[in-house]
Design a protein around this motif. Structure first.
Motif, mmCIF file in Angstrom:
data_model
loop_
_atom_site.group_PDB
_atom_site.id
_atom_site.type_symbol
_atom_site.label_atom_id
_atom_site.label_comp_id
_atom_site.label_asym_id
_atom_site.label_seq_id
_atom_site.Cartn_x
_atom_site.Cartn_y
_atom_site.Cartn_z
ATOM 1 N N ILE A 141 36.810 44.415 41.980
ATOM 2 C CA ILE A 141 36.443 43.249 41.179
ATOM 3 C C ILE A 141 36.216 42.051 42.093
ATOM 4 C CG2 ILE A 141 37.733 44.101 39.207
ATOM 5 C CD1 ILE A 141 39.888 42.055 39.848
ATOM 6 N N ASN A 142 35.616 40.992 41.546
ATOM 7 C CA ASN A 142 35.316 39.836 42.378
ATOM 8 C C ASN A 142 36.593 39.049 42.680
ATOM 9 O OD1 ASN A 142 35.597 37.348 40.491
ATOM 10 N ND2 ASN A 142 34.345 38.775 39.281
ATOM 11 N N PRO A 143 36.644 38.334 43.803
ATOM 12 C CA PRO A 143 37.861 37.644 44.233
ATOM 13 C C PRO A 143 38.387 36.619 43.241
ATOM 14 C CG PRO A 143 36.320 37.830 46.063
ATOM 15 C CD PRO A 143 35.588 38.294 44.846
ATOM 16 N N THR A 144 37.495 35.946 42.516
ATOM 17 C CA THR A 144 37.950 34.925 41.554
ATOM 18 C C THR A 144 38.739 35.568 40.426
ATOM 19 O OG1 THR A 144 36.038 33.526 42.060
ATOM 20 C CG2 THR A 144 37.223 33.098 39.996
ATOM 21 N N THR A 145 38.196 36.621 39.831
ATOM 22 C CA THR A 145 38.898 37.331 38.760
ATOM 23 C C THR A 145 40.195 37.941 39.277
ATOM 24 O OG1 THR A 145 36.793 37.863 37.704
ATOM 25 C CG2 THR A 145 38.701 39.168 37.038
ATOM 26 N N ALA A 146 40.142 38.476 40.501
ATOM 27 C CA ALA A 146 41.341 39.071 41.095
ATOM 28 C C ALA A 146 42.440 38.029 41.261
ATOM 29 C CB ALA A 146 41.000 39.699 42.446
ATOM 30 N N HIS A 147 42.070 36.849 41.706
ATOM 31 C CA HIS A 147 43.075 35.795 41.912
ATOM 32 C C HIS A 147 43.697 35.367 40.587
ATOM 33 C CE1 HIS A 147 45.089 32.403 43.785
ATOM 34 N NE2 HIS A 147 44.616 31.648 42.811
ATOM 35 N N GLN A 148 42.876 35.212 39.557
ATOM 36 C CA GLN A 148 43.399 34.804 38.250
ATOM 37 C C GLN A 148 44.369 35.845 37.702
ATOM 38 O OE1 GLN A 148 39.995 34.005 35.786
ATOM 39 N NE2 GLN A 148 39.428 32.152 36.901
ATOM 40 N N SER A 149 44.004 37.106 37.825
ATOM 41 C CA SER A 149 44.895 38.176 37.361
ATOM 42 C C SER A 149 46.184 38.196 38.168
ATOM 43 C CB SER A 149 44.194 39.536 37.460
ATOM 44 O OG SER A 149 43.078 39.594 36.618
ATOM 45 N N ALA A 150 46.069 37.987 39.484
ATOM 46 C CA ALA A 150 47.245 38.013 40.354
ATOM 47 C C ALA A 150 48.201 36.875 40.033
ATOM 48 C CB ALA A 150 46.812 37.941 41.818
ATOM 49 N N VAL A 151 47.662 35.702 39.741
ATOM 50 C CA VAL A 151 48.511 34.557 39.389
ATOM 51 C C VAL A 151 49.305 34.859 38.122
ATOM 52 C CG1 VAL A 151 48.478 32.185 38.547
ATOM 53 C CG2 VAL A 151 47.121 32.802 40.543
ATOM 54 N N MET A 152 48.632 35.391 37.116
ATOM 55 C CA MET A 152 49.300 35.684 35.851
ATOM 56 C C MET A 152 50.275 36.845 35.974
ATOM 57 S SD MET A 152 46.138 35.299 33.202
ATOM 58 C CE MET A 152 47.063 36.150 31.941
ATOM 59 N N ALA A 153 50.010 37.770 36.890
ATOM 60 C CA ALA A 153 50.882 38.941 37.034
ATOM 61 C C ALA A 153 52.240 38.590 37.608
ATOM 62 C CB ALA A 153 50.203 39.991 37.912
ATOM 63 N N ASP A 154 52.336 37.488 38.328
ATOM 64 C CA ASP A 154 53.609 37.005 38.865
ATOM 65 C C ASP A 154 54.337 38.071 39.672
ATOM 66 O OD1 ASP A 154 55.702 35.211 39.319
ATOM 67 O OD2 ASP A 154 56.783 35.801 37.501
ATOM 68 N N GLY A 155 53.640 38.642 40.646
ATOM 69 C CA GLY A 155 54.252 39.618 41.541
ATOM 70 C C GLY A 155 54.285 41.040 41.037
ATOM 71 N N ASN A 156 53.726 41.291 39.863
ATOM 72 C CA ASN A 156 53.776 42.610 39.234
ATOM 73 C C ASN A 156 52.384 43.250 39.324
ATOM 74 O OD1 ASN A 156 53.875 44.804 37.458
ATOM 75 N ND2 ASN A 156 55.292 43.795 36.083
ATOM 76 N N TYR A 157 52.216 44.168 40.280
ATOM 77 C CA TYR A 157 50.905 44.793 40.479
ATOM 78 C C TYR A 157 50.501 45.637 39.269
ATOM 79 C CZ TYR A 157 47.121 47.395 42.701
ATOM 80 O OH TYR A 157 45.906 47.942 42.997
ATOM 81 N N ARG A 158 51.475 46.285 38.650
ATOM 82 C CA ARG A 158 51.183 47.066 37.452
ATOM 83 C C ARG A 158 50.581 46.174 36.362
ATOM 84 N NH1 ARG A 158 53.599 46.826 32.848
ATOM 85 N NH2 ARG A 158 53.218 48.455 31.306
ATOM 86 N N GLU A 159 51.166 45.003 36.177
ATOM 87 C CA GLU A 159 50.690 44.090 35.144
ATOM 88 C C GLU A 159 49.283 43.602 35.479
ATOM 89 O OE1 GLU A 159 51.127 42.665 31.480
ATOM 90 O OE2 GLU A 159 52.780 43.658 32.525
ATOM 91 N N ALA A 160 49.034 43.363 36.763
ATOM 92 C CA ALA A 160 47.693 42.929 37.167
ATOM 93 C C ALA A 160 46.651 43.985 36.823
ATOM 94 C CB ALA A 160 47.676 42.628 38.661
ATOM 95 N N MET A 161 46.977 45.260 37.047
ATOM 96 C CA MET A 161 46.051 46.341 36.713
ATOM 97 C C MET A 161 45.848 46.437 35.206
ATOM 98 S SD MET A 161 44.921 47.622 39.509
ATOM 99 C CE MET A 161 44.167 49.156 38.923
ATOM 100 N N GLN A 162 46.929 46.221 34.449
ATOM 101 C CA GLN A 162 46.807 46.234 32.989
ATOM 102 C C GLN A 162 45.866 45.132 32.515
ATOM 103 O OE1 GLN A 162 48.069 48.243 30.634
ATOM 104 N NE2 GLN A 162 49.110 49.593 32.055
ATOM 105 N N MET A 163 45.947 43.982 33.167
ATOM 106 C CA MET A 163 45.074 42.872 32.780
ATOM 107 C C MET A 163 43.606 43.232 32.970
ATOM 108 S SD MET A 163 47.103 39.637 34.375
ATOM 109 C CE MET A 163 48.808 39.297 33.909
#
Length: 377
Positions: free
Chosen positions: A222-244
């Protein structure tokens, strides 16, 4: 620890969900059985004597032992995890589900216990690490190692190990030579004290936002902007980032805006309709919605305290946060965050979504009704 010969025989790797505790345990196990680590090469000195062997910093990844460890079929690496009976009266053990376990780990190494149990058809059944499993662990670890110098047990989610875990105490206290216990847990408080007191605790920190964003770009494309937004919301949880990413097609802001307007403007009939609609979108999307609402509330609180100049937010989120600050005070926002956290907890445990969101709507309405004349539009 390995290089300084200080490796404890019982390690408790404590990490929050999605922080990689299981991935670390698998990497450590592979490192310990790697042929380049167990048999490091000596270098001749200028005087013809062998210098001390240099132990590699990581497993080679290509030797026979590494290949077997990566495929989860190494005969000296054993696994234990919560399971369910296949039929009434069964005394299940982990090896009953070994093929399902390999598939789960290879596809979802950052997955949680709920996802694992659902993948083996648990539905509403309670997973456990059983007394029969403890006896099987004792049997396996008292055998000689087949190929490597170590016998390793990776016990995932010891929180599911009740008083039957006391059967393992003697083995943990006086293990056979070169036996290693790796307990991988998320909640230290749920592990029985007799087990906890016999392990060396290693806390694995949450993954950084940049690490998660980089992994999303590399692994999900995915593009870096979307990746960063998902990563911020995931709060250290890679599983949650993938779910997003899997549920990223929904306009959460629009859904939350409709929810607030149903509470404060259009009345009970719209509230019921909204709750009915949201109950049909699935548990993961419901959790994502609540997580995003919490994210917006948290940004609103930060905005109130430190000002917008210090916040690095997209314009659309900044605007929404400013509207939330007009809608309710910091104390009200904190109260809503607590209610949302509790609702997320119950969604994880398969609560009736229609009843849950109806009740949550009423609670939030009562929290903010003193400011109800200001509507998010």
């Amino acid at each position: 620890m390995v290089q300084d010969n200080r490796l404890s025989h019982a390690l408790l790797l404590l990490s929050k969900e999605g922080s990689g505790g299981l991935a670390v345990s698998l990497a450590l196990a592979q490192y310990l059985v790697c042929e380049k680590v167990t048999n490091p090469q000596n270098s001749p000195s200028l005087f013809g004597d062998a210098e001390p062997a240099i132990i590699p910093d990581d497993s080679c990844g290509v030797c026979s032992s590494c290949s077997k460890a990566a495929a989860l079929v190494h005969p000296d690496i054993h696994f234990s995890y919560p399971v369910i009976p296949r039929k009434a009266g069964d005394k299940p053990i982990s090896t009953d589900y070994s093929s399902e376990w390999r598939t789960f780990i290879q596809n979802n190494i950052y997955g949680n216990a709920f996802e694992w149990l659902q993948s083996i058809g648990a539905e509403n059944k309670q997973g456990n690490i059983t007394s029969a499993e403890c006896l099987d662990i004792i049997r396996k670890l008292n055998l000689k190692s087949f190929e490597s110098g170590y016998k390793i047990l990776i016990l995932w989610m010891p929180e599911y190990l009740g008083n039957e875990g006391n059967k393992l105490l003697k083995l943990i206290e006086e293990p056979p030579a070169n036996t290693l216990f790796l307990l991988v847990a998320e909640d230290e408080s749920k592990i029985i004290n007799t087990i906890l007191s016999r392990t060396q605790l290693i806390k694995i920190p949450k993954l950084s936002t940049n690490d998660i964003a980089d992994a999303l770009v590399q692994n999900a494309g995915i593009n870096p902007t979307t990746a960063h937004q998902s990563a911020v919301m995931a709060d250290g949880n890679y599983r949650e980032a993938m779910q997003m990413l899997q549920h990223g097609d929904s306009d959460w802001q629009e859904i939350i805006r409709n929810w607030l307007n149903a509470m404060l403007r259009t009345g009970p009939s719209e509230q019921v309709k909204w709750s009915n609609d949201i109950s049909t979108i699935g548990r993961e999307k419901q959790k994502q919605l609540l997580r995003y609402f919490n994210h917006l509330l948290e940004q609103s609180i930060r905005l109130n305290i430190i000002g917008k100049e210090q916040l690095n937010l997209p314009e659309i989120e900044l605007d929404f946060a400013m509207r939330l600050n007009k809608l309710c005070s910091i104390s009200q926002q904190k109260a809503i965050v607590e209610e949302i956290d509790q609702a997320s907890y119950y969604i994880e445990r398969n609560a009736n979504a229609k009843m849950l969101f109806t009740a949550l709507t009423i609670k939030i309405y009562h929290i903010i009704r003193d400011n109800a004349s200001i509507v998010v539009n």
